[in-house]
Design a protein around this motif. Structure first.
Motif: not given
Ligand SMILES: O=C(O)[C@@H](O)C(=O)COP(=O)(O)O
Ligand SMILES: [Zn+2]
Length: 216
Positions: A96, A101-102, A104-105, A134, A159-161
């Motif tokens: 993580h 992660v950032a 991917s957002m 996600f 995504a977001n993970h």
């Protein structure tokens, strides 16, 4: 020390190194590696990368049966999908890590090529990274999505993970996932600044010189 005992130590040491440098936190992330008899060693569910115990790693036999150790990560379908579709995979790591992660957002990310071409080393270590949508953590559909890539990608971003990377061994998988995070960090640091990106001919030169798997 047997080969398996060394591998157990190596998994736990590399996981701790990732944890100590903040590349995953709390009890996030999971890691697995192939044993020479065809089985797998896997991090148990709910454990911290900072405190994995070599003697308690989950062990799977060659037929995919859990035969020893603590209950395995809930992401087994994801790990198995890489081993089943990439015969060269000797290890799989999921983190993580914050910048990946950032990134991917962010809006308008290229799903087929998650990372912008900023450095040659990312291309050499990762090839093209696929951004998957996600999924709820532990959803076996993530494994199906990886199977759908038919072994053509060594790295995916959930995504977001978090990222998931396969490598020929544990060290290679850890080095590659660190590269993914470092590149996402560069992308976040430079976004909005119109950084110079590698040109198509520069990418092609890296891909051909270093024999990179570069899915068109
Ligand atoms: O995000 C999650 O919940 C999992 O993908 C994860 O990172 C840790 O789960 P376990 O490996 O089951 O502890
Ligand atoms: Zn996770």
């Amino acid at each position: 020390m047997t080969e398996e005992a060394r591998l157990r130590e190596q998994i736990c040491n590399l996981a701790k190194s990732l944890f100590d440098r903040g590349l995953t936190h709390g009890s996030t992330g999971n890691i697995s590696a192939r044993i020479s008899d065809g089985g797998l060693l896997v991090s148990p569910t709910g454990t911290s990368f900072g405190r994995l115990d070599p003697s308690r790693l989950s062990r799977f036999d060659n037929d995919g049966r859990h035969v020893e150790g603590d209950k395995p990560t809930k992401e087994m379908p994801l790990h198995s999908a890489f081993y089943d579709t990439r015969s060269q995979a000797g290890a799989v790591v999921h983190l993580h890590s914050c910048h990946a992660v950032a990134w991917s957002m962010m809006p308008d990310i290229n799903e087929d090529d998650f990372l912008p071409p900023l450095t040659p080393y990312a291309i050499m270590q990762l090839g093209r990274v696929k951004l998957l949508p996600f999924f709820r953590p532990g959803d076996p559909a993530m494994g199906e999505a990886v199977r759908g890539l038919a072994g053509k990608r060594t790295a995916v971003m959930l995504a977001n993970h978090g990222p998931v990377v396969a490598g020929k061994d544990v060290e290679a998988a850890c080095n590659a996932i660190e590269e993914l995070e470092a590149t996402a960090r560069l992308a976040m640091l430079t976004c909005g600044c119109r950084p110079r990106q590698l040109k198509a001919e520069e990418i092609l030169d890296v891909v051909t010189t270093f024999n990179v798997e570069w899915e068109a």
